[in-house]
Design a protein around this motif. Sequence first.
Motif, PDB file in Angstrom:
ATOM      1  N   GLU A   2       0.821  -1.207   0.000  1.00  0.00           N
ATOM      2  CA  GLU A   2       0.000   0.000   0.000  1.00  0.00           C
ATOM      3  C   GLU A   2       0.859   1.263   0.000  1.00  0.00           C
ATOM      4  OE1 GLU A   2      -2.759   1.476   3.377  1.00  0.00           O
ATOM      5  OE2 GLU A   2      -4.000   0.160   2.115  1.00  0.00           O
ATOM      6  N   SER A   3       1.985   1.213   0.712  1.00  0.00           N
ATOM      7  CA  SER A   3       2.882   2.378   0.734  1.00  0.00           C
ATOM      8  C   SER A   3       3.507   2.609  -0.641  1.00  0.00           C
ATOM      9  CB  SER A   3       3.971   2.187   1.795  1.00  0.00           C
ATOM     10  OG  SER A   3       4.817   1.103   1.457  1.00  0.00           O
ATOM     11  N   LEU A   4       3.851   1.513  -1.345  1.00  0.00           N
ATOM     12  CA  LEU A   4       4.377   1.649  -2.711  1.00  0.00           C
ATOM     13  C   LEU A   4       3.323   2.244  -3.639  1.00  0.00           C
ATOM     14  CD1 LEU A   4       6.335  -1.710  -3.171  1.00  0.00           C
ATOM     15  CD2 LEU A   4       7.286   0.552  -2.708  1.00  0.00           C
ATOM     16  N   ASP A   5       2.081   1.767  -3.472  1.00  0.00           N
ATOM     17  CA  ASP A   5       0.996   2.285  -4.307  1.00  0.00           C
ATOM     18  C   ASP A   5       0.772   3.773  -4.022  1.00  0.00           C
ATOM     19  OD1 ASP A   5      -1.117   2.485  -6.016  1.00  0.00           O
ATOM     20  OD2 ASP A   5      -2.521   1.321  -4.807  1.00  0.00           O
ATOM     21  N   ALA A   6       0.827   4.144  -2.744  1.00  0.00           N
ATOM     22  CA  ALA A   6       0.634   5.551  -2.382  1.00  0.00           C
ATOM     23  C   ALA A   6       1.755   6.421  -2.944  1.00  0.00           C
ATOM     24  CB  ALA A   6       0.566   5.679  -0.865  1.00  0.00           C
ATOM     25  N   ARG A   7       2.969   5.871  -2.975  1.00  0.00           N
ATOM     26  CA  ARG A   7       4.092   6.656  -3.524  1.00  0.00           C
ATOM     27  C   ARG A   7       3.899   6.899  -5.016  1.00  0.00           C
ATOM     28  NH1 ARG A   7      10.184   5.101  -1.988  1.00  0.00           N
ATOM     29  NH2 ARG A   7       9.302   5.808  -0.008  1.00  0.00           N
ATOM     30  N   LEU A   8       3.356   5.906  -5.718  1.00  0.00           N
ATOM     31  CA  LEU A   8       3.105   6.078  -7.146  1.00  0.00           C
ATOM     32  C   LEU A   8       2.011   7.117  -7.406  1.00  0.00           C
ATOM     33  CD1 LEU A   8       3.199   2.351  -8.362  1.00  0.00           C
ATOM     34  CD2 LEU A   8       4.924   4.107  -8.745  1.00  0.00           C
ATOM     35  N   ARG A   9       1.135   7.322  -6.433  1.00  0.00           N
ATOM     36  CA  ARG A   9       0.018   8.245  -6.608  1.00  0.00           C
ATOM     37  C   ARG A   9       0.283   9.624  -5.986  1.00  0.00           C
ATOM     38  NH1 ARG A   9      -5.164   5.169  -6.961  1.00  0.00           N
ATOM     39  NH2 ARG A   9      -4.661   2.942  -7.023  1.00  0.00           N
ATOM     40  N   ARG A  10       1.467   9.838  -5.431  1.00  0.00           N
ATOM     41  CA  ARG A  10       1.690  11.044  -4.635  1.00  0.00           C
ATOM     42  C   ARG A  10       1.606  12.332  -5.442  1.00  0.00           C
ATOM     43  NH1 ARG A  10       8.207  10.767  -3.345  1.00  0.00           N
ATOM     44  NH2 ARG A  10       8.920  10.605  -5.508  1.00  0.00           N
ATOM     45  N   ASN A  11       1.790  12.262  -6.765  1.00  0.00           N
ATOM     46  CA  ASN A  11       1.707  13.464  -7.610  1.00  0.00           C
ATOM     47  C   ASN A  11       0.325  13.624  -8.250  1.00  0.00           C
ATOM     48  OD1 ASN A  11       4.382  13.904  -7.028  1.00  0.00           O
ATOM     49  ND2 ASN A  11       5.156  13.175  -8.996  1.00  0.00           N
ATOM     50  N   ASN A  12      -0.641  12.823  -7.772  1.00  0.00           N
ATOM     51  CA  ASN A  12      -1.971  12.829  -8.396  1.00  0.00           C
ATOM     52  C   ASN A  12      -3.009  13.499  -7.506  1.00  0.00           C
ATOM     53  OD1 ASN A  12      -0.643  11.267 -10.260  1.00  0.00           O
ATOM     54  ND2 ASN A  12      -1.735   9.371  -9.762  1.00  0.00           N
ATOM     55  N   VAL A  13      -4.003  14.092  -8.180  1.00  0.00           N
ATOM     56  CA  VAL A  13      -5.168  14.670  -7.520  1.00  0.00           C
ATOM     57  C   VAL A  13      -6.408  14.121  -8.221  1.00  0.00           C
ATOM     58  CG1 VAL A  13      -6.449  16.788  -7.019  1.00  0.00           C
ATOM     59  CG2 VAL A  13      -3.969  16.765  -6.818  1.00  0.00           C
ATOM     60  N   VAL A  14      -7.433  13.809  -7.430  1.00  0.00           N
ATOM     61  CA  VAL A  14      -8.688  13.275  -7.985  1.00  0.00           C
ATOM     62  C   VAL A  14      -9.716  14.397  -8.011  1.00  0.00           C
ATOM     63  CG1 VAL A  14     -10.506  11.550  -7.749  1.00  0.00           C
ATOM     64  CG2 VAL A  14      -8.162  10.982  -7.075  1.00  0.00           C
ATOM     65  N   LEU A  15     -10.307  14.607  -9.168  1.00  0.00           N
ATOM     66  CA  LEU A  15     -11.348  15.617  -9.343  1.00  0.00           C
ATOM     67  C   LEU A  15     -12.678  14.922  -9.578  1.00  0.00           C
ATOM     68  CD1 LEU A  15     -12.381  18.523  -9.801  1.00  0.00           C
ATOM     69  CD2 LEU A  15     -11.671  18.292 -12.205  1.00  0.00           C
ATOM     70  N   ASN A  16     -13.648  15.177  -8.691  1.00  0.00           N
ATOM     71  CA  ASN A  16     -14.997  14.635  -8.841  1.00  0.00           C
ATOM     72  C   ASN A  16     -15.971  15.744  -9.197  1.00  0.00           C
ATOM     73  OD1 ASN A  16     -15.108  11.622  -7.738  1.00  0.00           O
ATOM     74  ND2 ASN A  16     -13.704  12.755  -6.424  1.00  0.00           N
ATOM     75  N   GLY A  17     -17.031  15.388  -9.912  1.00  0.00           N
ATOM     76  CA  GLY A  17     -18.108  16.326 -10.198  1.00  0.00           C
ATOM     77  C   GLY A  17     -18.083  16.936 -11.577  1.00  0.00           C
TER      78      GLY A  17
END
Length: 287
Positions: free
Chosen positions: A113-128
């Motif tokens: 999970e920590s590896l997955d979080a590191r891969l996503r650290r530069n991402n932002v999720v936009l909803n709506g």
Amino acid sequence: MSTGIGQQSKKRRKFERQVLSEESELESEDELNNTMTPTPTNQPAISSYDELYKSLMEGFRTLMNEKTETLATKEDLNKFQGTVSQVLEENKMINENVNHLREENKQLRNYVESLDARLRRNNVVLNGMVMDPTKNVKEEVMCLLRDVLRLEDLNYAGMNVRSVGTNRPIIIEFAHPKDVYKVLANSSRLKGTRFYLSKDLPPNQRARRNKMLRLRYEIRKACPSINPKIVQDRLEINNTLFDWETDSLKSGKKDGLAVLLTLTGIDFSAIVERIQNFKPTAKETPT
């Protein structure tokens, strides 16, 4: 003369009645003897009380021997006790191995999970945002960030946008984590709109964060003087951290509900149970 003859007749009749009475008594006695006489058997008769006692004891010993032949001996009980002790010891070792494997599995899951979080650290999720197939997705997102969030100094050239479907969340990928922090720091400007920005997290971590967001909302409502903070998927109150582990709230190795009761003076067990059974959507997630 007639008087003498009459007396003789009376004597004769009296004698006849006596004879008949004696014969009747003899017949009754014979019948009684026949009734009380036992039926002959092939077994020898017991001639005394000693022989009767001996016979009864003999039968009793035979019966006891038959009943005790199948009873366990002391040696059998010792063997059984040894077997039970061995099974208990093996069961203890198995439980220790299972607990060890569970701990290893937990550590591996956390590592992945920590590896997955590191891969996503530069991402932002936009909803709506409902996407129009005739428009460019990246340009629409850039307009939202510039016009609504008023962010002009982002690295838009290194930004990438991914979307699956028209009503699905949009993943905004930045070149550097500092752009993520800027976007999230200004996300409060979206309040009152249909848009919602959040950090991209692994699924399990996001589920835990959503639970913590709802718990923070309930704590703020019940205790306005307390200011709980969200750190990734954890809740912090007065430098005390809380985690969701499976289906329970923990504070380190302590019961999270007990620690929360100490800090707030309120029992949140019913609220925590309701949050655990609730599956929030993006629009229902409290901020």
